[in-house]
Write an enzyme that holds these catalytic residues in place. Structure first.
Site, PDB file in Angstrom:
ATOM      1  N   CYS A   1       0.801  -1.232   0.000  1.00  0.00           N
ATOM      2  CA  CYS A   1       0.000   0.000   0.000  1.00  0.00           C
ATOM      3  C   CYS A   1       0.832   1.280   0.000  1.00  0.00           C
ATOM      4  CB  CYS A   1      -1.009   0.008   1.142  1.00  0.00           C
ATOM      5  SG  CYS A   1      -0.275   0.065   2.770  1.00  0.00           S
TER       6      CYS A   1
ATOM      7  N   SER B   1      -0.754   3.517  15.371  1.00  0.00           N
ATOM      8  CA  SER B   1      -0.573   4.967  15.293  1.00  0.00           C
ATOM      9  C   SER B   1      -1.698   5.757  15.967  1.00  0.00           C
ATOM     10  CB  SER B   1      -0.440   5.389  13.827  1.00  0.00           C
ATOM     11  OG  SER B   1      -1.592   5.004  13.087  1.00  0.00           O
TER      12      SER B   1
ATOM     13  N   LYS C   1      -5.642  -8.824  11.468  1.00  0.00           N
ATOM     14  CA  LYS C   1      -5.516  -7.379  11.262  1.00  0.00           C
ATOM     15  C   LYS C   1      -6.878  -6.840  10.854  1.00  0.00           C
ATOM     16  CE  LYS C   1      -3.208  -3.869   8.515  1.00  0.00           C
ATOM     17  NZ  LYS C   1      -2.110  -3.534   7.614  1.00  0.00           N
TER      18      LYS C   1
ATOM     19  N   TYR D   1       5.078   2.768  19.269  1.00  0.00           N
ATOM     20  CA  TYR D   1       5.813   4.016  19.027  1.00  0.00           C
ATOM     21  C   TYR D   1       6.275   4.642  20.354  1.00  0.00           C
ATOM     22  CZ  TYR D   1       3.527   3.364  14.532  1.00  0.00           C
ATOM     23  OH  TYR D   1       3.089   2.826  13.347  1.00  0.00           O
TER      24      TYR D   1
ATOM     25  N   GLU E   1      -8.175 -16.864  11.007  1.00  0.00           N
ATOM     26  CA  GLU E   1      -7.069 -16.186  10.311  1.00  0.00           C
ATOM     27  C   GLU E   1      -5.722 -16.640  10.894  1.00  0.00           C
ATOM     28  OE1 GLU E   1      -6.485 -14.337   7.818  1.00  0.00           O
ATOM     29  OE2 GLU E   1      -8.362 -13.411   7.220  1.00  0.00           O
TER      30      GLU E   1
ATOM     31  N   LYS F   1      -3.814  -6.854  15.576  1.00  0.00           N
ATOM     32  CA  LYS F   1      -3.647  -5.423  15.322  1.00  0.00           C
ATOM     33  C   LYS F   1      -4.976  -4.793  15.003  1.00  0.00           C
ATOM     34  CE  LYS F   1      -1.535  -2.371  12.042  1.00  0.00           C
ATOM     35  NZ  LYS F   1      -1.260  -2.244  10.665  1.00  0.00           N
TER      36      LYS F   1
ATOM     37  N   ARG G   1      -1.461   6.407   7.974  1.00  0.00           N
ATOM     38  CA  ARG G   1      -1.679   6.650   6.536  1.00  0.00           C
ATOM     39  C   ARG G   1      -1.187   8.031   6.152  1.00  0.00           C
ATOM     40  NH1 ARG G   1      -7.347   3.287   5.866  1.00  0.00           N
ATOM     41  NH2 ARG G   1      -6.402   1.321   6.575  1.00  0.00           N
TER      42      ARG G   1
HETATM   43  C1  PBG Z   1       0.262  -1.490   5.835  1.00  0.00           C
HETATM   44  C2  PBG Z   1       0.193  -1.192   7.298  1.00  0.00           C
HETATM   45  C3  PBG Z   1      -0.651  -0.311   7.984  1.00  0.00           C
HETATM   46  C4  PBG Z   1      -0.214  -0.314   9.315  1.00  0.00           C
HETATM   47  C5  PBG Z   1       0.829  -1.226   9.395  1.00  0.00           C
HETATM   48  N1  PBG Z   1       1.036  -1.774   8.156  1.00  0.00           N
HETATM   49  C6  PBG Z   1      -1.719   0.577   7.504  1.00  0.00           C
HETATM   50  C7  PBG Z   1      -2.957   0.027   6.941  1.00  0.00           C
HETATM   51  O1  PBG Z   1      -3.187  -1.174   6.872  1.00  0.00           O
HETATM   52  O2  PBG Z   1      -3.748   0.856   6.494  1.00  0.00           O
HETATM   53  C8  PBG Z   1      -0.763   0.520  10.424  1.00  0.00           C
HETATM   54  C9  PBG Z   1       0.207   0.840  11.526  1.00  0.00           C
HETATM   55  C10 PBG Z   1      -0.245   1.911  12.451  1.00  0.00           C
HETATM   56  O3  PBG Z   1      -1.362   2.450  12.341  1.00  0.00           O
HETATM   57  O4  PBG Z   1       0.546   2.249  13.342  1.00  0.00           O
HETATM   58  N2  PBG Z   1      -0.787  -2.206   5.304  1.00  0.00           N
END
Ligand code: PBG
Length: 326
Positions: free
Chosen positions: A123, A275, A196, A314, A234, A249, A206
């Protein structure tokens, strides 16, 4: 069975040494992974607006930061790449001289023993921002798999210690395992983002990675937040395909999922304190509404109590400093 007044649970809470003696879970810096953003280019260190204290680094600016991280006792980093060039097929994601191979080499030259985990997902590299290639307006599972495998191989060839697929395509762990094994990388573990969820908590990420989907959303591949039995399926699928570590996650709103995965499978479980969870804490702290150290340690203790062995956060650098000073 003793009852009050013989039983007094407060007896063991009276002093900090007593509380420490009976403490059931501990936040340990040795369990932490620090996520980092590597951006293509030179001389770049820029803060991410919605993630105060988190920066994008160009590979040449990584070494001093990496030495600090290792000096704090953090054992591992997770790398995300932000390429200069994006296209339909995410070709910068598997370029042998791409931003992640460059970043890995820079890290390995400065601190070879630091564990380097790389996020494997398209992505950040696709012009449309989806985690797979698009066929007729849809994210094409099976055409994406060989690209993910190539991406993982390019990271491992550059020195990555663990690869972490986060795309949520079916069959990606198997595709990556087979590709690694065919190139004599049988010893490289796969940490799969197994459960996830399609979460609003990824908002700041993002922005950081410039990876928001340009049309639609990720709900056709990431999981629906209300589901937990599906998360177990999963995880089971990824274990059957060869995952060595399984991840849930986000973390905070999914503590029950962490617990179910912990109780169901005898595999190491990782949890990603994402994040948006970080941004919420930072925003409230900046307002003076929450006490940072206490709130972060409480959140991380809760993630441990839910059953996580490994926490991606983080907050790792701050936690390391706090643990050293107590
Ligand atoms: C990539 C990815 C994402 C995150 C980790 N790997 C973003 C998403 O899936 O949109 C999110 C990490 C975070 O929010 O700290 N696919």
């Amino acid at each position: 069975m003793s009852v009050f007044p013989q039983l007094r649970l407060r007896r063991l809470r009276r002093t900090e040494p007593l509380r420490a003696l009976i403490r059931e879970n501990r936040v340990d810096i040795g369990d932490m992974v620090y996520p980092m953003f590597a951006v293509e280019g030179k001389g770049i260190k820029e803060e991410i607006a919605s993630m105060p204290g988190v920066y994008r680094f160009s590979p040449d600016r990584l070494p001093p930061e990496i030495e600090e991280i290792a000096g704090l006792g953090i054992p591992a980093v997770l790398l995300f790449g932000i390429p200069e060039h994006k296209d339909e097929a995410g070709s910068s994601a598997y370029h042998p001289e791409g931003v992640i191979p460059q970043a890995i080499r820079a890290i390995k030259r400065s601190v070879p023993e630091l564990i380097v985990i790389t996020d494997v997902c398209l992505c950040e590299y696709t012009s449309h921002g989806h985690c797979g290639v698009i066929t007729d307006g849809r994210v094409d599972n099976d055409r994406t798999l060989p690209l993910l495998a190539r991406m993982a191989l390019s990271h491992v060839a550059a020195g990555a210690d663990i690869v972490a697929p986060s795309d949520m395509m079916d069959g990606r762990v198997k595709a990556i395992r087979e590709a690694l094994d065919s190139e004599s990388f049988q010893h490289i573990p796969i940490l799969s983002y197994a459960a996830k969820y399609a979460s609003a908590f990824y908002g700041p990420f993002r922005e950081a990675a410039g990876s928001a989907p340009q049309f639609g959303d990720r709900r056709s591949y990431q999981m629906d937040p209300p589901n937990v039995r599906e998360a177990l399926r999963e995880v089971e699928q990824d274990i059957n395909e060869g995952a060595d570590i399984v991840m849930v996650k986000p973390a905070l709103a999914y503590l029950d999922v962490i617990r179910r995965v912990r109780d169901t499978f005898n595999y190491p479980v990782a949890a990603y304190n994402v994040s948006g969870e970080y941004a919420m804490v930072k925003a409230a702290v900046q307002q003076g509404w929450l006490e940072e150290k206490r709130i972060v340690m409480e959140i991380l203790a809760a993630i441990k109590r839910a059953g996580a062995d490994i926490i991606l956060t983080y907050h790792a650098k701050d936690v390391a400093r706090w643990l050293k000073s107590t």
